[in-house]
Each structure stands twice: as structure tokens, then as C-alpha cells.
Enzyme design. Structure first.
Site, PDB file in Angstrom:
ATOM      1  N   TYR A 197     -22.044   3.240  -3.870  1.00 26.98           N
ATOM      2  CA  TYR A 197     -21.700   3.705  -5.148  1.00 26.98           C
ATOM      3  C   TYR A 197     -22.901   4.617  -5.748  1.00 26.98           C
ATOM      4  O   TYR A 197     -22.479   5.469  -6.491  1.00 26.98           O
ATOM      5  CB  TYR A 197     -21.928   2.412  -6.065  1.00 26.98           C
ATOM      6  CG  TYR A 197     -20.523   1.738  -6.180  1.00 26.98           C
ATOM      7  CD1 TYR A 197     -20.231   0.880  -4.899  1.00 26.98           C
ATOM      8  CD2 TYR A 197     -19.449   2.032  -7.081  1.00 26.98           C
ATOM      9  CE1 TYR A 197     -18.657   0.313  -4.925  1.00 26.98           C
ATOM     10  CE2 TYR A 197     -18.399   1.398  -6.926  1.00 26.98           C
ATOM     11  CZ  TYR A 197     -18.021   0.504  -6.001  1.00 26.98           C
ATOM     12  OH  TYR A 197     -16.630   0.193  -5.816  1.00 26.98           O
ATOM     13  N   GLU A 245     -15.153  -6.822  -5.398  1.00 18.25           N
ATOM     14  CA  GLU A 245     -15.095  -6.321  -3.957  1.00 18.25           C
ATOM     15  C   GLU A 245     -15.729  -7.413  -2.980  1.00 18.25           C
ATOM     16  O   GLU A 245     -15.209  -7.813  -2.260  1.00 18.25           O
ATOM     17  CB  GLU A 245     -15.679  -4.858  -3.877  1.00 18.25           C
ATOM     18  CG  GLU A 245     -14.440  -3.825  -4.403  1.00 18.25           C
ATOM     19  CD  GLU A 245     -14.877  -2.487  -4.808  1.00 18.25           C
ATOM     20  OE1 GLU A 245     -16.161  -2.101  -4.252  1.00 18.25           O
ATOM     21  OE2 GLU A 245     -14.448  -1.991  -5.613  1.00 18.25           O
TER      22      GLU A 245
HETATM   23  C1  HEM Z   1     -17.655   3.534 -10.392  1.00 18.46           C
HETATM   24  C2  HEM Z   1     -17.347   3.974  -9.249  1.00 18.46           C
HETATM   25  C3  HEM Z   1     -15.718   4.232  -8.927  1.00 18.46           C
HETATM   26  C4  HEM Z   1     -14.834   4.455  -9.307  1.00 18.46           C
HETATM   27  C5  HEM Z   1     -14.631   4.336 -10.951  1.00 18.46           C
HETATM   28  C6  HEM Z   1     -13.620   4.551  -8.423  1.00 18.46           C
HETATM   29  C7  HEM Z   1     -12.115   4.492  -8.788  1.00 18.46           C
HETATM   30  C8  HEM Z   1     -11.308   4.686  -7.783  1.00 18.46           C
HETATM   31  C9  HEM Z   1      -9.815   4.981  -8.305  1.00 18.46           C
HETATM   32  C10 HEM Z   1      -9.345   4.965  -9.633  1.00 18.46           C
HETATM   33  C11 HEM Z   1      -9.149   4.763  -7.106  1.00 18.46           C
HETATM   34  C12 HEM Z   1      -7.717   5.099  -6.873  1.00 18.46           C
HETATM   35  C13 HEM Z   1      -7.240   3.770  -6.971  1.00 18.46           C
HETATM   36  C14 HEM Z   1      -5.715   3.733  -6.508  1.00 18.46           C
HETATM   37  O1  HEM Z   1      -5.097   4.522  -5.752  1.00 18.46           O
HETATM   38  O2  HEM Z   1      -4.970   2.709  -7.209  1.00 18.46           O
HETATM   39  C15 HEM Z   1     -10.012   4.929  -5.953  1.00 18.46           C
HETATM   40  C16 HEM Z   1      -9.876   5.226  -4.785  1.00 18.46           C
HETATM   41  C17 HEM Z   1     -10.710   5.391  -3.631  1.00 18.46           C
HETATM   42  N1  HEM Z   1     -11.927   5.051  -3.676  1.00 18.46           N
HETATM   43 FE1  HEM Z   1     -13.167   4.840  -5.453  1.00 18.46          FE
HETATM   44  N2  HEM Z   1     -14.134   4.539  -7.221  1.00 18.46           N
HETATM   45  C18 HEM Z   1     -15.640   4.334  -7.244  1.00 18.46           C
HETATM   46  C19 HEM Z   1     -16.519   4.362  -6.270  1.00 18.46           C
HETATM   47  C20 HEM Z   1     -16.166   4.555  -4.938  1.00 18.46           C
HETATM   48  C21 HEM Z   1     -17.105   4.773  -3.881  1.00 18.46           C
HETATM   49  C22 HEM Z   1     -18.549   4.351  -4.148  1.00 18.46           C
HETATM   50  C23 HEM Z   1     -16.424   5.085  -2.629  1.00 18.46           C
HETATM   51  C24 HEM Z   1     -16.989   5.458  -1.206  1.00 18.46           C
HETATM   52  C25 HEM Z   1     -17.666   6.382  -1.111  1.00 18.46           C
HETATM   53  C26 HEM Z   1     -14.861   5.262  -3.228  1.00 18.46           C
HETATM   54  C27 HEM Z   1     -13.863   5.539  -2.253  1.00 18.46           C
HETATM   55  C28 HEM Z   1     -12.555   5.647  -2.703  1.00 18.46           C
HETATM   56  C29 HEM Z   1     -11.544   6.022  -1.779  1.00 18.46           C
HETATM   57  C30 HEM Z   1     -11.867   6.552  -0.398  1.00 18.46           C
HETATM   58  C31 HEM Z   1     -10.354   5.816  -2.260  1.00 18.46           C
HETATM   59  C32 HEM Z   1      -8.864   6.015  -1.820  1.00 18.46           C
HETATM   60  C33 HEM Z   1      -8.776   7.658  -1.948  1.00 18.46           C
HETATM   61  C34 HEM Z   1      -7.720   8.209  -0.949  1.00 18.46           C
HETATM   62  O3  HEM Z   1      -6.652   7.566  -1.093  1.00 18.46           O
HETATM   63  O4  HEM Z   1      -8.064   8.856  -0.037  1.00 18.46           O
HETATM   64  N3  HEM Z   1     -14.724   4.784  -4.458  1.00 18.46           N
HETATM   65  N4  HEM Z   1     -11.443   4.884  -6.699  1.00 18.46           N
END
Ligand code: HEM
Length: 144
Positions: free
Chosen positions: A98, A140
Site C-alpha cells: 500500500y 483483506e
Molecule cells: C487504497 C489503495 C487501493 C485502492 C483504492 C485500490 C482499488 C482497486 C480497484 C477499484 C480495483 C478494481 C476492482 C475490480 O475489478 O472490481 C483494484 C484492482 C486491483 N488492485 Fe487495487 N487498490 C488499492 C491498492 C492496491 C495495491 C497496494 C496493489 C498492489 C500493489 C493493488 C493492486 C491491484 C491489482 C493488481 C488489481 C487488479 C488489476 C487488474 O485487473 O490487473 N491495489 N484495486
């Protein structure tokens, strides 16, 4: 819950941040993947990055989260957080990642908005980011 100090700042700046997200997100990802190439091959899917869909999803969700806090004080968008947390746990995202997203996203916001980012604005959006991040991390941990 959003602090009384941050609330008016978010109210005043949510529109400008939302408006610039299409510029902020590509910079954010480019900068993050440069520093952490392992995230592009192991965590984020190249296909989703290419079509830009996921790129907008992450950063866009933070603005929507901020708007939720403004409109529904004292509550969290539970269903949205749960959906994101399920996606994250399926991908093995951990708490330690994060700060990486935080640093690179806020760097990109600074690049795009420049002097428009006052210290008060940086503080307020930092608060929003960590309110959302901490809520996700908690869900998580429960899922893991
Ligand atoms: C406050 C921090 C974060 C927010 C608000 C956030 C938000 C989101 C959202 C809205 C999605 C799409 C969910 C869906 O498909 O329904 C997502 C997917 C994802 N997030 Fe996060 N995220 C955060 C932190 C992180 C972190 C720290 C990582 C890793 C370094 C990460 C990696 C990913 C990945 C790999 C996906 C899927 C993307 C893909 O389809 O390739 N996220 N996140």
C-alpha cells in the site's frame, strides 16, 4: 471517518482531482512500474494495463470513496470495499504494497497538479487514501 479539518478541503478539491485523473493515472502506473517492475509481471495484468480500464479503476475509486465520505459521514462504502478486497486477495496483495501505491500515486498527482497541490490538500487526500487503504487491509486480513 474524515476529519473536520479535511472535509472542506476534500469538498473543494474533489472535482479538480477527478477531472485530472485521466492524466494522473498513466503517470502513476509508469512511475510505479519503473520503480517496481515486478508488479507489472506478477501482480497487475499487462492486458488490463493496455486497455487502461484497470488503470482508471484504482485511482478513480479513491475519488468515489472521498465523495462517499462527504455524502455519508460516519459510514464506509462496504459493498465497494468488499468487492475490491476480494479482487486484491485473489491476487495476493499485501499490506506492505500500500505505501508503494501511495507514494507513486501522490507523486503523479503532484506532477499533474503542480502548485495547485497545497500542503492542506496533500494532507487531506493522504487522509482519504489511508482511510481507504486501512479499511481494505482490514477486510483483506480477514479474508486471508
Ligand atoms: C487504497 C489503495 C487501493 C485502492 C483504492 C485500490 C482499488 C482497486 C480497484 C477499484 C480495483 C478494481 C476492482 C475490480 O475489478 O472490481 C483494484 C484492482 C486491483 N488492485 Fe487495487 N487498490 C488499492 C491498492 C492496491 C495495491 C497496494 C496493489 C498492489 C500493489 C493493488 C493492486 C491491484 C491489482 C493488481 C488489481 C487488479 C488489476 C487488474 O485487473 O490487473 N491495489 N484495486
Amino acid at each position: 471517518m474524515l476529519s473536520e479539518k479535511s472535509r472542506p478541503v476534500i469538498e473543494a478539491t474533489a472535482a479538480v482531482v477527478a477531472e485530472h485523473m485521466p492524466e494522473i493515472t498513466p503517470l502513476f502506473y509508469a512511475h510505479m512500474f519503473e520503480a517496481h517492475p515486478e508488479l507489472l509481471d506478477g501482480v497487475f495484468s499487462r492486458a488490463n494495463q493496455r486497455n487502461g480500464e484497470q488503470a482508471q479503476a484504482l485511482a478513480g475509486s479513491i475519488v468515489r470513496f472521498a465523495v462517499h465520505l462527504l455524502e455519508n459521514p460516519g459510514t464506509l462504502p462496504e459493498a465497494v470495499l468488499s468487492r475490491i478486497a476480494h479482487k486484491h486477495t485473489a491476487l495476493g496483495i499485501v499490506e506492505e504494497q500500500y505505501p508503494i501505491v501511495y507514494e507513486n500515486l501522490f507523486w503523479a498527482i503532484g506532477e499533474v497538479l503542480g502548485d495547485a497541490v497545497t500542503p492542506a490538500m496533500a494532507d487531506a487526500w493522504t487522509e482519504v487514501y489511508w482511510l481507504m487503504a486501512d479499511a481494505l487491509i482490514k477486510i483483506e486480513k480477514g479474508l486471508y
